[in-house]
Write an enzyme that holds these catalytic residues in place. Sequence first.
Site, short mmCIF file in Angstrom:
data_model
loop_
_atom_site.label_atom_id
_atom_site.label_comp_id
_atom_site.label_asym_id
_atom_site.label_seq_id
_atom_site.Cartn_x
_atom_site.Cartn_y
_atom_site.Cartn_z
N ASP A 6 40.53 49.30 38.18
CA ASP A 6 40.95 49.00 39.54
C ASP A 6 42.19 49.85 39.84
OD1 ASP A 6 41.14 47.85 42.07
OD2 ASP A 6 40.70 45.84 41.32
N GLU A 56 43.78 39.99 48.91
CA GLU A 56 44.23 39.80 47.55
C GLU A 56 45.33 38.73 47.45
OE1 GLU A 56 44.66 43.56 45.49
OE2 GLU A 56 42.90 44.38 46.47
#
Length: 608
Positions: free
Chosen positions: A286, A491
Amino acid sequence: MMKCIYKDPNAAIDARLKDLISQMSLAEKIGQMTQIERTVATPSAIKNLSIGSILSVGGSGPFENAESADWAAMVDSFQKAALESRLGIPVLYGTDAVHGNNNVYGATIFPHNVGLGATRDADLIRRIGAATALEVRACGIHYTFAPCIAVCRDPRWGRCYESFGEDPHIVKMMTSMVTGLQGQPPEGHPVGHPFLAGRENVVACAKHFVGDGGTKNGINEGDTVSSYDELEKLHMAPFFDCISRGVCTIMASYSSWNGTKLHDSHFLLTEILKNKLGFKGFIISDSEGLDRLSSPHGSNYQQSVLSAINAGIDLVMVPFRFELFIGDLMHLVEAGKIAMKRIDDAVERILRVKFASGLFEHPFSDRSLLGTVRCEQHKELAREAVRKSLVLLKNGKDPKKPFLPLDRNAKTIFVAGRHADDLGYQCGGWTMTWEGKSGRITTGNTILDAIREVVGNETEVIYDENPSAGTITDKEYSFAIVVVGEGPYVEFGGDSTDLTIHFNGAELISMVAEQIPTLAILISGRPLFLEPQLLDKTEALVSAWLPGSEGGRGIVDVIFGDHEFQGRLPLTWFKNVEQLPMHVEDNDSYDPLFPIGFGLTSKNELLM
């Protein structure tokens, strides 16, 4: 002159891989393992370092409101530089096209995954994947970091809306998105090997491996505490399906499993994913995933590189400090701390995807696809998805007297709430920017737009974003439509301990419903706290999730009766946050406001 087998499209992929890798220097191999952000991707860096991949981080594009043709020109310019490198290896350009090609102005924005999970329609999700692939390829982009196949076990998690639901069976059903994006592998295609059907498809990425939806208290990038058997049963199961569908890439999770960060887990990345499950594509980190391995963030970087590469990460989404990454990885290999065998494995996986996807044969954009961007067929598909995602939670204070469908020829309709006329709120995070934002951020229709389109010629529609009690009582209304919900987030910015409706939405519903018969519509990425008296006051309640650019018309199609409600909850709707996490298998302690799978028709029949 010696023939370059790797450039021969008729040669077997294994032969092409062997030929190309044999000609590569260590520096070129490390370059292929490096993914950098477009803002630092200079032609000289791409060419001289043999950079393997470029990406746009959330919201990063050629310029504000750049359209698909502008993106295609930009990506082609990067590709031109890559093809001028010594071996002419094309770059793989990646983007977060997670609900349509959502970074691009004028693209079709589909409902976020939580809404798609409510549809329970695998073929619809496949068709959305295929439409998204076309619009992504129209930009010259080859690779999307989608689908997210996290199983969200706690709605307090800020990425809940990126999940198809809390039940792995629902998420497994929705892995048809991979087939839509990449195409259907032919019979006999070797299991675990990457597949791409053609130039109208894109490389997909199943993410995030593994357990990101199961962290304690729903904390983003937190720790999933479980046995291996539970991890496999709940969180790994959808990855099995993606691998069987030929998914080309898998992204490691920021999160941890029993205290070990996934980017540092040789057991899960190599022993399980690569060896046991037979995954032959590449594992990508990521963004700044290696930086997160040390505290403070980004410190002790060389050790982080050592840990992640030896754990099994193949392509590193750096994305900015690429000179440091390349230098550290070079040093670690030359010092014998990372074996050449591990480097060759990573490079072989990356190049296998490039060969399988036809990137060497067709590196540049296909401008003939530009006509597919938000075409009528895609708009109608998005509208269908919205209709099928809507979950009717209540219809009439007296169930024998349904409130919906609404009368489009009513004399006067009152519409309230900022979400009624805000396309950005309707789309949510990961839309035009990383966080998402308010306003007419792209092309599309709001709920208010659609109401005004569909009502009768004699019907008056009055909109007040934030009315007072006085403005409600100064006129007689047939009914009210109050649209409230969450503002956009992503997020960790979406982690919530209270899950309340934003912008005093509950108070607005209550005030209006005390005076006017009211349909409340929730625009949210997850179930939110609903006080019992709020439910009592409203005539009808609809969960519309984050419906995207065609949300207005899709919602109006159903609330005015042109189509029936079909959506069922992909998540348990809790009574209060103290109950969380809560799941149907909890048996005696399962006491939800609405259970997973709940949904009514306009006739108050329970959907099955």
